[in-house]
Design a protein around this motif. Structure first.
Motif, PDB file in Angstrom:
ATOM      1  N   PHE A 166      71.778  69.807 -23.918  1.00  0.00           N
ATOM      2  CA  PHE A 166      70.445  69.764 -24.075  1.00  0.00           C
ATOM      3  C   PHE A 166      69.363  70.660 -23.375  1.00  0.00           C
ATOM      4  CE2 PHE A 166      66.188  68.201 -22.792  1.00  0.00           C
ATOM      5  CZ  PHE A 166      65.579  67.807 -23.811  1.00  0.00           C
ATOM      6  N   LEU A 167      69.834  70.988 -22.121  1.00  0.00           N
ATOM      7  CA  LEU A 167      68.974  71.811 -21.382  1.00  0.00           C
ATOM      8  C   LEU A 167      69.020  73.384 -21.844  1.00  0.00           C
ATOM      9  CD1 LEU A 167      69.635  70.678 -17.593  1.00  0.00           C
ATOM     10  CD2 LEU A 167      67.631  70.498 -18.905  1.00  0.00           C
ATOM     11  N   ALA A 168      70.304  73.694 -22.459  1.00  0.00           N
ATOM     12  CA  ALA A 168      70.569  74.925 -23.021  1.00  0.00           C
ATOM     13  C   ALA A 168      69.555  75.167 -24.278  1.00  0.00           C
ATOM     14  CB  ALA A 168      71.876  75.099 -23.377  1.00  0.00           C
ATOM     15  N   ALA A 169      69.597  74.031 -25.013  1.00  0.00           N
ATOM     16  CA  ALA A 169      68.720  74.029 -26.191  1.00  0.00           C
ATOM     17  C   ALA A 169      67.293  73.971 -25.804  1.00  0.00           C
ATOM     18  CB  ALA A 169      69.211  72.796 -27.233  1.00  0.00           C
ATOM     19  N   PHE A 170      66.851  73.479 -24.867  1.00  0.00           N
ATOM     20  CA  PHE A 170      65.731  73.279 -24.187  1.00  0.00           C
ATOM     21  C   PHE A 170      65.030  74.647 -23.865  1.00  0.00           C
ATOM     22  CE2 PHE A 170      62.399  72.394 -20.869  1.00  0.00           C
ATOM     23  CZ  PHE A 170      61.660  71.662 -21.461  1.00  0.00           C
ATOM     24  N   VAL A 171      65.814  75.288 -23.167  1.00  0.00           N
ATOM     25  CA  VAL A 171      65.376  76.695 -22.923  1.00  0.00           C
ATOM     26  C   VAL A 171      65.190  77.734 -24.237  1.00  0.00           C
ATOM     27  CG1 VAL A 171      66.179  78.857 -21.621  1.00  0.00           C
ATOM     28  CG2 VAL A 171      66.768  76.913 -20.629  1.00  0.00           C
ATOM     29  N   LEU A 172      66.079  77.730 -25.179  1.00  0.00           N
ATOM     30  CA  LEU A 172      65.806  77.956 -26.488  1.00  0.00           C
ATOM     31  C   LEU A 172      64.349  78.063 -26.974  1.00  0.00           C
ATOM     32  CD1 LEU A 172      69.424  78.311 -27.822  1.00  0.00           C
ATOM     33  CD2 LEU A 172      68.353  80.019 -26.681  1.00  0.00           C
ATOM     34  N   PHE A 173      64.211  76.533 -27.135  1.00  0.00           N
ATOM     35  CA  PHE A 173      62.942  75.984 -27.378  1.00  0.00           C
ATOM     36  C   PHE A 173      61.590  76.388 -26.792  1.00  0.00           C
ATOM     37  CE2 PHE A 173      59.446  72.805 -26.987  1.00  0.00           C
ATOM     38  CZ  PHE A 173      59.306  72.600 -28.154  1.00  0.00           C
ATOM     39  N   ILE A 174      61.804  76.452 -25.466  1.00  0.00           N
ATOM     40  CA  ILE A 174      60.633  77.395 -24.625  1.00  0.00           C
ATOM     41  C   ILE A 174      60.546  78.570 -25.260  1.00  0.00           C
ATOM     42  CG2 ILE A 174      60.091  77.817 -22.509  1.00  0.00           C
ATOM     43  CD1 ILE A 174      59.646  74.749 -23.000  1.00  0.00           C
ATOM     44  N   LEU A 175      61.648  79.551 -25.344  1.00  0.00           N
ATOM     45  CA  LEU A 175      61.527  80.707 -25.843  1.00  0.00           C
ATOM     46  C   LEU A 175      60.987  80.915 -27.185  1.00  0.00           C
ATOM     47  CD1 LEU A 175      64.849  82.139 -24.448  1.00  0.00           C
ATOM     48  CD2 LEU A 175      62.531  82.497 -23.456  1.00  0.00           C
ATOM     49  N   PHE A 176      61.415  79.939 -28.061  1.00  0.00           N
ATOM     50  CA  PHE A 176      60.938  79.840 -29.311  1.00  0.00           C
ATOM     51  C   PHE A 176      59.638  79.631 -29.472  1.00  0.00           C
ATOM     52  CE2 PHE A 176      59.975  77.273 -33.072  1.00  0.00           C
ATOM     53  CZ  PHE A 176      60.135  78.300 -33.966  1.00  0.00           C
ATOM     54  N   LEU A 177      59.140  78.740 -28.668  1.00  0.00           N
ATOM     55  CA  LEU A 177      57.478  78.298 -28.516  1.00  0.00           C
ATOM     56  C   LEU A 177      56.798  79.413 -27.856  1.00  0.00           C
ATOM     57  CD1 LEU A 177      56.267  75.401 -28.907  1.00  0.00           C
ATOM     58  CD2 LEU A 177      56.128  75.224 -26.213  1.00  0.00           C
ATOM     59  N   ILE A 178      57.009  80.027 -27.030  1.00  0.00           N
ATOM     60  CA  ILE A 178      56.470  81.365 -26.572  1.00  0.00           C
ATOM     61  C   ILE A 178      56.223  82.382 -27.723  1.00  0.00           C
ATOM     62  CG2 ILE A 178      56.349  83.253 -24.892  1.00  0.00           C
ATOM     63  CD1 ILE A 178      57.984  81.427 -23.038  1.00  0.00           C
ATOM     64  N   TRP A 179      57.197  82.577 -28.571  1.00  0.00           N
ATOM     65  CA  TRP A 179      57.196  83.536 -29.662  1.00  0.00           C
ATOM     66  C   TRP A 179      56.047  83.098 -30.717  1.00  0.00           C
ATOM     67  CZ3 TRP A 179      59.241  82.798 -34.616  1.00  0.00           C
ATOM     68  CH2 TRP A 179      59.139  84.152 -35.411  1.00  0.00           C
ATOM     69  N   VAL A 180      56.310  81.796 -31.055  1.00  0.00           N
ATOM     70  CA  VAL A 180      55.942  81.137 -32.329  1.00  0.00           C
ATOM     71  C   VAL A 180      54.379  80.596 -32.302  1.00  0.00           C
ATOM     72  CG1 VAL A 180      56.816  78.829 -32.261  1.00  0.00           C
ATOM     73  CG2 VAL A 180      56.443  79.883 -34.413  1.00  0.00           C
ATOM     74  N   LEU A 181      53.990  80.339 -30.993  1.00  0.00           N
ATOM     75  CA  LEU A 181      52.546  79.645 -31.153  1.00  0.00           C
ATOM     76  C   LEU A 181      51.565  80.720 -31.389  1.00  0.00           C
ATOM     77  CD1 LEU A 181      52.567  77.219 -28.110  1.00  0.00           C
ATOM     78  CD2 LEU A 181      52.457  76.497 -30.557  1.00  0.00           C
ATOM     79  N   PRO A 182      51.455  82.100 -30.883  1.00  0.00           N
ATOM     80  CA  PRO A 182      50.533  82.943 -31.160  1.00  0.00           C
ATOM     81  C   PRO A 182      50.458  83.107 -32.607  1.00  0.00           C
ATOM     82  CG  PRO A 182      51.803  83.886 -29.198  1.00  0.00           C
ATOM     83  CD  PRO A 182      52.503  82.486 -29.693  1.00  0.00           C
ATOM     84  N   LYS A 183      51.541  83.187 -33.370  1.00  0.00           N
ATOM     85  CA  LYS A 183      51.579  83.286 -34.769  1.00  0.00           C
ATOM     86  C   LYS A 183      50.736  82.240 -35.248  1.00  0.00           C
ATOM     87  CE  LYS A 183      55.795  86.595 -34.882  1.00  0.00           C
ATOM     88  NZ  LYS A 183      55.364  86.767 -33.215  1.00  0.00           N
ATOM     89  N   LEU A 184      51.438  81.121 -35.051  1.00  0.00           N
ATOM     90  CA  LEU A 184      50.690  79.820 -35.645  1.00  0.00           C
ATOM     91  C   LEU A 184      49.312  79.708 -35.403  1.00  0.00           C
ATOM     92  CD1 LEU A 184      52.283  77.231 -36.998  1.00  0.00           C
ATOM     93  CD2 LEU A 184      52.340  76.238 -35.073  1.00  0.00           C
ATOM     94  N   TRP A 185      49.016  80.007 -34.314  1.00  0.00           N
ATOM     95  CA  TRP A 185      47.468  80.158 -33.983  1.00  0.00           C
ATOM     96  C   TRP A 185      46.843  81.008 -34.921  1.00  0.00           C
ATOM     97  CZ3 TRP A 185      43.663  77.340 -32.500  1.00  0.00           C
ATOM     98  CH2 TRP A 185      42.509  77.878 -32.341  1.00  0.00           C
ATOM     99  N   ARG A 186      47.307  82.164 -35.164  1.00  0.00           N
ATOM    100  CA  ARG A 186      46.719  83.044 -36.203  1.00  0.00           C
ATOM    101  C   ARG A 186      46.489  82.549 -37.530  1.00  0.00           C
ATOM    102  NH1 ARG A 186      49.093  86.890 -32.915  1.00  0.00           N
ATOM    103  NH2 ARG A 186      51.054  87.098 -34.301  1.00  0.00           N
ATOM    104  N   GLY A 187      47.537  81.851 -38.038  1.00  0.00           N
ATOM    105  CA  GLY A 187      47.555  81.217 -39.392  1.00  0.00           C
ATOM    106  C   GLY A 187      46.734  80.085 -39.287  1.00  0.00           C
ATOM    107  N   ILE A 188      46.453  79.346 -38.299  1.00  0.00           N
ATOM    108  CA  ILE A 188      45.619  78.309 -38.265  1.00  0.00           C
ATOM    109  C   ILE A 188      43.965  78.708 -38.310  1.00  0.00           C
ATOM    110  CG2 ILE A 188      44.592  76.334 -37.021  1.00  0.00           C
ATOM    111  CD1 ILE A 188      47.401  75.732 -35.737  1.00  0.00           C
ATOM    112  N   LYS A 189      43.735  79.769 -37.882  1.00  0.00           N
ATOM    113  CA  LYS A 189      42.606  80.452 -37.705  1.00  0.00           C
ATOM    114  C   LYS A 189      42.193  80.879 -39.464  1.00  0.00           C
ATOM    115  CE  LYS A 189      40.801  83.363 -34.639  1.00  0.00           C
ATOM    116  NZ  LYS A 189      41.140  84.323 -33.741  1.00  0.00           N
TER     117      LYS A 189
END
Length: 231
Positions: A166-189
């Motif tokens: 779980f912790l290994a997947a959790f680290v990958l999730f955090i990295l994915f979150l850092i990458w995707v949230l700015p793109k998601l925010w631009r799409g929402i705007k």
């Protein structure tokens, strides 16, 4: 080694309940409470309250409400907006409860990190739903809702039974979150910009940039009369 495994299990449980709360708080509470009552898991003292029958019934009732609200386009976004003020504090409280019997300092640190994790997973879920709602058909909402429930159940099961994985997947999730949230925010705007234009919201005109080239005529303020009296 046993002490390391115990620490790893506590961290996985603390981050797991915070992460899952940001996606579906009531499914998280219901799963933990039912498994604890059936004797399949032993929760830390700070989380034993979720096994109380009254808490289980309340979580079950709210999960049923969310089960239907989460599958209606538009309603799901309103539901997510309301739960910004519920999922994040609850995720922080559950993360602190998972380690709170160690020391108040550790509990406070877990609450700070757990609240941030819950905010991240909640933002990803809510932002994704805004983008999905641009599609007129409801199938994508149903698919996303069922997928989120399965991800929560699977993630909690992994945190309880396979904390290292779980912790290994959790680290990958955090990295994915850092990458995707700015793109998601631009799409929402862009989505909200389109809705503003659709419902007639006027965009303010951009200010004119003065031209400082030699021989260029200075820009005339709009609305003022010219030298011959005409506008």
């Amino acid at each position: 080694m046993d002490q390391l495994d115990q620490i790893t299990s506590l961290i996985a449980l603390s981050m797991g309940v915070a992460w899952a709360s940001g996606i579906n708080l009531y499914a998280t509470l219901l799963m933990l409470g039912v498994l604890n009552n059936m004797g399949h898991i032993d929760l830390p003292p700070g989380l034993e309250i979720v096994g109380d029958p009254l808490v289980i019934m309340a979580a079950g009732l709210m999960y049923c409400v969310e089960f239907f609200a989460d599958k209606v386009p538009g309603v799901d976004t309103g539901w997510d907006t309301l739960h910004t003020f519920i999922r994040i504090p609850a995720g922080a409280a559950l993360a602190a409860g998972a380690v709170g019997d160690i020391s108040p300092v550790v509990g406070l640190a877990a609450a700070i990190v757990g609240g941030s994790v819950a905010a991240g997973s909640h933002s990803l879920k809510a932002g994704t739903r805004v983008m999905i709602n641009t599609s007129p058909e409801p199938v994508t909402n149903w698919t996303a809702s069922f997928s989120e429930d399965l991800i929560v159940l699977g993630g909690l099961w992994a945190a309880l039974n396979h904390p290292w994985w779980f912790l290994a997947a959790f680290v990958l999730f955090i990295l994915f979150l850092i990458w995707v949230l700015p793109k998601l925010w631009r799409g929402i705007k862009r989505v909200f910009g389109f809705l503003a234009r659709l419902f007639g919201a006027k965009e303010e005109p951009e200010p004119e940039v003065p031209d400082f080239r030699p021989g260029a005529q200075p820009a005339k303020p709009q609305g003022l009369p010219s030298s011959d009296g005409r506008r």
